[in-house]
Design a protein around this motif. Structure first.
Motif, short mmCIF file in Angstrom:
data_model
loop_
_atom_site.label_atom_id
_atom_site.label_comp_id
_atom_site.label_asym_id
_atom_site.label_seq_id
_atom_site.Cartn_x
_atom_site.Cartn_y
_atom_site.Cartn_z
N ASP A 142 23.22 -5.93 -2.58
CA ASP A 142 23.30 -5.29 -3.89
C ASP A 142 22.90 -6.33 -4.94
O ASP A 142 22.09 -6.05 -5.84
CB ASP A 142 24.73 -4.78 -4.13
CG ASP A 142 24.85 -3.90 -5.36
OD1 ASP A 142 23.81 -3.38 -5.83
OD2 ASP A 142 25.97 -3.73 -5.86
N HIS B 14 19.70 -6.37 -7.33
CA HIS B 14 19.84 -6.51 -8.80
C HIS B 14 18.82 -7.52 -9.32
O HIS B 14 18.17 -7.31 -10.35
CB HIS B 14 21.24 -7.00 -9.19
CG HIS B 14 22.32 -5.98 -8.96
ND1 HIS B 14 23.65 -6.33 -8.87
CD2 HIS B 14 22.28 -4.64 -8.80
CE1 HIS B 14 24.37 -5.23 -8.66
NE2 HIS B 14 23.55 -4.19 -8.61
N HIS C 80 18.10 1.44 -7.14
CA HIS C 80 19.35 2.00 -7.65
C HIS C 80 19.19 3.46 -8.06
O HIS C 80 20.07 4.28 -7.79
CB HIS C 80 19.88 1.17 -8.82
CG HIS C 80 20.67 -0.02 -8.38
ND1 HIS C 80 20.08 -1.13 -7.85
CD2 HIS C 80 22.01 -0.25 -8.35
CE1 HIS C 80 21.03 -2.01 -7.53
NE2 HIS C 80 22.21 -1.51 -7.82
N HIS D 298 27.27 2.44 -2.14
CA HIS D 298 26.31 1.74 -3.01
C HIS D 298 25.48 0.67 -2.27
O HIS D 298 24.25 0.69 -2.32
CB HIS D 298 27.09 1.11 -4.17
CG HIS D 298 26.24 0.54 -5.23
ND1 HIS D 298 25.67 1.28 -6.22
CD2 HIS D 298 25.84 -0.74 -5.46
CE1 HIS D 298 24.98 0.50 -7.03
NE2 HIS D 298 25.06 -0.74 -6.59
N ASN E 208 21.57 1.23 -1.24
CA ASN E 208 20.49 0.42 -1.81
C ASN E 208 19.61 -0.17 -0.72
O ASN E 208 18.39 -0.25 -0.87
CB ASN E 208 21.07 -0.73 -2.65
CG ASN E 208 21.63 -0.25 -3.97
OD1 ASN E 208 21.37 0.87 -4.39
ND2 ASN E 208 22.38 -1.10 -4.63
ZN ZN Z 1 24.13 -2.36 -7.62
#
Ligand code: ZN
Ligand code: NAD
Length: 363
Positions: free
Chosen positions: A198, A202, A265, A279, A283
């Protein structure tokens, strides 16, 4: 152009064993007869925490303090937040503070419950931007997984009756965070990778986005380097990896705070809304198919998957109906700033419904 006036976390403590300072850190925030409430990830109800001692025995419970193990089998729902806040109101009227100890889900629950102790109605009423009217009670976040950046963000992602959207507001960031890498030591390799990715994603989405600026770049580049140290250059998992990934999560969160996330996302939100895909793993499932948008990042992502011997699920959209695809497309295309960051002002011409459908079909 208006520049974002970014509300940050109040206090930060970082270091191995810093969890031991929790008692003294929260002491000034205790109000007479009002308990501190510890929302603890249910993972810790039976298992052991850092130092080989069960984490639960190290929580500084005093007076009428309350420990609640939260169920994070599913990502937080507004109904769950409302239930927890109501339970505390019924039992105590109000509380001194809410301390969240766990992964991103638990930290989000803690932020949301703190806010709902002081704001009327349902948390669903505040899903959106700057709808929260009153500061919540004192709140602190203590991550036990690294990657989401929930410890620094001004949102708390909730699934509500009609949408999956955060309570984004200047009242949302924690008053205090305690970053103790010992607490992430027990995480299973798969979970650690999904949550760690994650953070990696990002960084890629921020650094490759059109909203990029020097603030986001400074944090994003550092976070990316730390992710690489951990998932590319390390031959085995060490304490050093836990230390680095915890700072990567923090810096990655700071990076997107001043830019935005992107394609992975936006698409992953669609999956999570319809299928409940979590999540981190969501992703990863999407990132696996984004060569067209993030060629270098996807190449490196695949290398990390292989090197760390992780399985990324495939075929999760097989057998879905047209109606299902429509729902996911709607949720995904609703994330306008994410698309604009990823593809620029003309994103609607680039990411058509047909094109997005093809992408979902590949997942
Ligand atoms: Zn995230
Ligand atoms: P998580 O909090 O959903 O937890 C995943 C699993 O790991 C759970 O089963 C949990 O019990 C377990 N777990 C937690 N700590 C552990 C440990 N030390 N060892 C072993 N198991 C442990 O996972 P996450 O990836 O940290 O968070 C995802 C959530 O964060 C989602 O709900 C997502 O919406 C949210 N999120 C929020 C933000 C934000 O800015 N607020 C940003 C990204 C994601």
């Amino acid at each position: 152009m208006a520049f974002r006036n970014f509300k940050m976390v109040g206090y930060v403590v970082y270091g191995r064993g810093s969890f031991n300072q929790l008692d003294e850190i929260i002491a000034p925030h205790r109000k007479e007869n009002r308990p501190m409430v510890f929302l603890v990830d249910h993972f810790f109800s039976a298992e052991s925490g850092g130092n080989g001692k069960p984490l639960i025995n190290r929580i500084p419970v005093r007076g009428n303090d309350k420990v609640i193990f939260v169920d994070v089998t599913y990502e937080p729902k507004t109904t769950y937040v409302d239930k927890l806040a109501q339970q505390l109101k019924d039992e105590f009227g109000t509380v001194s503070g809410v301390i969240g100890i766990g992964g991103g889900s638990t930290m989000d629950l803690a932020k949301a419950v703190s806010l709902m102790m002081k704001n009327p109605g349902s948390s669903a009423d505040y899903q959106g931007w700057d709808l929260v009217q009153h500061a919540g009670v004192y709140k602190a976040g203590i991550p036990t997984l690294s990657g989401t950046g929930a410890e620094v963000s001004r949102t708390t992602v909730l699934t509500g009756p009609t949408k999956k959207l955060g309570m984004n507001s200047d009242f949302t960031p924690f008053d205090q965070i305690i970053l103790d890498p010992e607490l992430t030591a027990n995480a299973p390799a798969n979970q650690r990778f999904y949550t760690g990715m994650d953070c990696y994603i990002h960084c890629i989405e921020s650094l490759e986005g059109t909203y990029l600026n020097e603030f986001s770049k400074s944090y994003g580049e550092k976070a990316l380097q730390l992710c690489r140290d951990v998932f590319v250059h390390s031959s085995e998992w060490t304490n050093d990896c836990d230390d680095k990934l915890m700072m990567a999560s923090y810096a990655g969160g700071m990076s997107i705070a001043y830019s935005q996330v992107g394609v992975a996302h936006a698409v992953s939100y669609g999956l999570s809304y319809l299928l409940g895909t979590k999540h981190g793993i969501g992703n990863c499932i999407v990132m696996n198919h984004l060569e067209e948008y993030y060629p270098e990042g996807v190449k490196e992502f695949k290398h990390m998957v292989e090197k760390n011997k992780i399985e990324i699920p495939v075929g999760i959209c097989n057998g879905l109906s047209d109606n299902d695809f429509e729902k996911m497309i709607n949720v995904s295309l609703g994330m306008k700033p994410l698309w604009e960051n990823a593809l620029g002002k003309d994103w609607e011409k680039i990411m058509t419904r047909e094109k997005l459908r093809k992408l979902f079909e590949k997942l």
